[in-house]
Design a protein around this motif. Structure first.
Motif, short mmCIF file in Angstrom:
data_model
loop_
_atom_site.label_atom_id
_atom_site.label_comp_id
_atom_site.label_asym_id
_atom_site.label_seq_id
_atom_site.Cartn_x
_atom_site.Cartn_y
_atom_site.Cartn_z
N GLY A 114 0.80 -1.22 0.00
CA GLY A 114 0.00 0.00 0.00
C GLY A 114 0.83 1.26 0.00
N ALA A 115 2.16 1.15 -0.04
CA ALA A 115 2.98 2.36 0.04
C ALA A 115 3.08 3.07 -1.30
CB ALA A 115 4.39 1.98 0.54
N GLY A 116 3.17 2.33 -2.42
CA GLY A 116 3.34 2.95 -3.73
C GLY A 116 2.02 3.18 -4.42
N PRO A 117 2.07 3.88 -5.58
CA PRO A 117 0.84 4.13 -6.32
C PRO A 117 0.26 2.88 -6.96
CG PRO A 117 2.75 4.91 -7.54
CD PRO A 117 3.25 4.50 -6.20
N GLY A 118 1.06 1.89 -7.22
CA GLY A 118 0.57 0.68 -7.87
C GLY A 118 1.52 -0.46 -7.63
N PRO A 119 1.15 -1.64 -8.09
CA PRO A 119 2.04 -2.79 -7.87
C PRO A 119 3.32 -2.65 -8.68
CG PRO A 119 0.20 -3.38 -9.31
CD PRO A 119 -0.09 -2.02 -8.80
N ALA A 120 4.39 -3.11 -8.11
CA ALA A 120 5.70 -3.03 -8.78
C ALA A 120 5.74 -4.04 -9.91
CB ALA A 120 6.81 -3.31 -7.77
N PRO A 121 6.42 -3.70 -11.02
CA PRO A 121 6.52 -4.65 -12.13
C PRO A 121 7.32 -5.88 -11.74
CG PRO A 121 8.00 -2.79 -12.46
CD PRO A 121 7.15 -2.47 -11.28
N PRO A 122 6.93 -7.01 -12.26
CA PRO A 122 7.65 -8.23 -11.90
C PRO A 122 9.07 -8.21 -12.46
CG PRO A 122 6.08 -8.67 -13.66
CD PRO A 122 5.82 -7.27 -13.20
N ARG A 123 9.97 -8.76 -11.73
CA ARG A 123 11.35 -8.83 -12.15
C ARG A 123 11.65 -10.21 -12.71
NH1 ARG A 123 14.74 -7.12 -7.01
NH2 ARG A 123 13.38 -8.76 -6.15
N ALA A 124 12.68 -10.26 -13.53
CA ALA A 124 13.07 -11.54 -14.11
C ALA A 124 13.60 -12.46 -13.03
CB ALA A 124 14.14 -11.31 -15.18
N ALA A 125 13.27 -13.73 -13.21
CA ALA A 125 13.70 -14.72 -12.21
C ALA A 125 15.21 -14.87 -12.26
CB ALA A 125 13.02 -16.06 -12.48
N GLN A 126 15.81 -14.90 -11.12
CA GLN A 126 17.24 -15.05 -10.99
C GLN A 126 17.57 -16.43 -10.42
OE1 GLN A 126 19.40 -12.82 -12.11
NE2 GLN A 126 17.74 -11.41 -12.70
N PRO A 127 18.67 -17.03 -10.85
CA PRO A 127 19.02 -18.34 -10.29
C PRO A 127 19.38 -18.22 -8.81
CG PRO A 127 20.80 -17.48 -11.64
CD PRO A 127 19.63 -16.56 -11.85
N TRP A 128 19.14 -19.30 -8.11
CA TRP A 128 19.43 -19.31 -6.68
C TRP A 128 20.92 -19.33 -6.42
CZ3 TRP A 128 15.99 -19.45 -2.47
CH2 TRP A 128 14.64 -19.43 -2.82
N VAL A 129 21.68 -20.05 -7.30
CA VAL A 129 23.11 -20.19 -7.10
C VAL A 129 23.82 -19.82 -8.40
CG1 VAL A 129 22.88 -21.94 -5.32
CG2 VAL A 129 23.00 -22.64 -7.71
N GLN A 130 25.11 -19.71 -8.35
CA GLN A 130 25.89 -19.40 -9.54
C GLN A 130 25.93 -20.60 -10.49
OE1 GLN A 130 29.72 -18.08 -8.25
NE2 GLN A 130 28.92 -16.28 -7.15
N ALA A 131 26.30 -20.33 -11.73
CA ALA A 131 26.27 -21.39 -12.74
C ALA A 131 27.28 -22.48 -12.44
CB ALA A 131 26.53 -20.78 -14.12
N SER A 132 28.40 -22.15 -11.85
CA SER A 132 29.44 -23.13 -11.57
C SER A 132 29.31 -23.79 -10.20
CB SER A 132 30.82 -22.46 -11.67
OG SER A 132 30.90 -21.39 -10.71
N PHE A 133 28.14 -23.57 -9.56
CA PHE A 133 28.00 -24.10 -8.20
C PHE A 133 27.98 -25.62 -8.19
CE2 PHE A 133 25.41 -25.51 -4.60
CZ PHE A 133 26.06 -24.89 -3.55
N TRP A 134 27.31 -26.23 -9.19
CA TRP A 134 27.14 -27.69 -9.19
C TRP A 134 28.29 -28.42 -9.87
CZ3 TRP A 134 23.58 -28.79 -5.89
CH2 TRP A 134 22.49 -27.95 -5.72
N GLU A 135 29.28 -27.76 -10.44
CA GLU A 135 30.41 -28.43 -11.07
C GLU A 135 31.36 -28.98 -10.01
OE1 GLU A 135 32.32 -25.72 -13.65
OE2 GLU A 135 30.58 -25.45 -14.98
N PRO A 136 31.88 -30.20 -10.24
CA PRO A 136 32.79 -30.77 -9.23
C PRO A 136 34.09 -29.99 -9.18
CG PRO A 136 32.73 -32.15 -11.18
CD PRO A 136 31.67 -31.11 -11.37
N PRO A 137 34.62 -29.81 -8.03
CA PRO A 137 35.89 -29.07 -7.92
C PRO A 137 37.04 -29.88 -8.53
CG PRO A 137 35.31 -30.03 -5.82
CD PRO A 137 34.15 -30.28 -6.73
N PRO A 138 38.07 -29.23 -9.02
CA PRO A 138 39.22 -29.95 -9.58
C PRO A 138 39.94 -30.75 -8.51
CG PRO A 138 39.72 -27.62 -9.33
CD PRO A 138 38.25 -27.78 -9.05
#
Length: 327
Positions: A252-276
């Motif tokens: 209720g603070a602004g004049p209208g609802p804020a526009p939706p933002r693009a979904a962002q990944p939860w983790v970085q792209a290299s998070f699931w790669e096995p470490p060397p």
């Protein structure tokens, strides 16, 4: 003819334990009925304490007086109970009042705190659910740290200004009508938690409805507080409460609802790669020692083969044209 045949009542009155036997073949004699004498109740005598006993005997000092001392005395107008030394000892199990450290007197119908101030070393006190309006005896509790006065009739908090070790105070469900009545708590340096409203128990004070921003004013008047009504105002966790409050008011603070933002990944792209693979000096040394042991094993195996071949040649009993030895 026996005496019992003449009148059995005479024998009954003379010797009650002897029952006369009428002669055989004769009807039992008739005699007038003997009146039954009932015991006459002794007069009732009054004693100085208002108790009565039969025969003028003094009753032991138990009964209503002892029960009142153990459960608290009735007020003059019958509005509630008064705390007595017997009540404190029976509730805590202590023989001396200055030995009581923890006391729970919840829902006893107490209206007068009586001699509660004699518990000089009391640290934890629960008086919730009573009819208390005057807190005078609490001024002597210098060691009191936790006090629960919820669901009472308290409006004046002046005696609590002397409880210098007070850390937690619950006043939900009382008659505190202004912030001015809470000024007396400003000298309590150790007071960290103050509750004037309990949403779960539907308890409040008039000051909560009179001032919409009473929490902010209370935090300013008592800067040492870390929690008001169960919510953190300073220290760890206060930022989370402020963030939740901002999120609640953001639609209720602004004049209208804020526009939706693009979904962002939860983790970085290299998070699931096995470490060397990592090989430390410890692993290198282990591989080196393993190679040396393996080399020694091979040398021992070669020496064992030579020894067995020599033994076969020495123990052979005939010559084999194929060059093999049988033993």
């Amino acid at each position: 003819m026996t005496l019992g045949a003449i009148c059995p009542s005479v024998c009954l009155s003379v010797r009650p334990s002897i029952h006369p036997i009428p002669p055989p073949h004769s009807p039992p004699p008739r005699c007038p009925s003997v009146p039954v004498l009932l015991p006459v109740p002794l007069p009732l005598h009054h004693h100085g304490n208002g108790r009565r006993s039969r025969g003028g005997h003094q009753e032991p000092p138990f009964g209503r007086t002892a029960r009142m001392e153990a459960h608290g005395e009735k007020g003059e107008e019958g509005a509630g109970l008064r705390i007595t030394a017997q009540l404190l000892k029976a509730s805590s199990g202590q023989f001396a009042l200055d030995s009581i450290l923890l006391l729970r007197l919840r829902g006893r119908g107490i209206a007068d705190l009586g001699c509660l101030g004699d518990c000089a070393h009391l640290e934890w006190l629960d008086l919730s659910g009573n009819s208390i309006s005057q807190l005078g005896p609490l001024a002597g509790l210098k060691q009191l740290a936790v006090l629960n006065l919820s669901r009472n009739r308290v409006s004046s908090l002046e005696p609590l200004g002397s409880c210098e070790n007070l850390q937690s105070l619950n006043l939900a469900g009382n008659l505190v009508s202004s912030l001015q009545q809470l000024r007396c708590l400003a000298g309590l340096r150790r007071l960290e938690s103050l509750r004037l409203r309990d949403a779960l128990g539907q308890l409040s004070n008039p000051v909560c409805a009179a001032s919409a921003a009473y929490r902010a004013a209370l935090a300013e008047a008592l800067p040492g507080l870390k929690a008001i009504d169960g919510e953190r105002v300073s220290g760890r966790g206060s930022e989370l409460f402020q963030l939740c409050r901002d999120l609640d008011g953001s639609p209720g603070a602004g004049p209208g609802p804020a526009p939706p933002r693009a979904a962002q990944p939860w983790v970085q792209a290299s998070f699931w790669e096995p470490p060397p693979p990592r090989r430390s000096s410890i692993i290198e040394e282990a591989y080196k020692q393993f190679g040396e042991v393996l080399q020694e094993c091979r040398e021992l195996s070669r020496r064992a083969d030579d020894t067995i071949a020599q033994a076969e040649r020495a123990l052979s009993v005939r010559t084999d044209p194929t060059g093999s030895f049988v033993f």
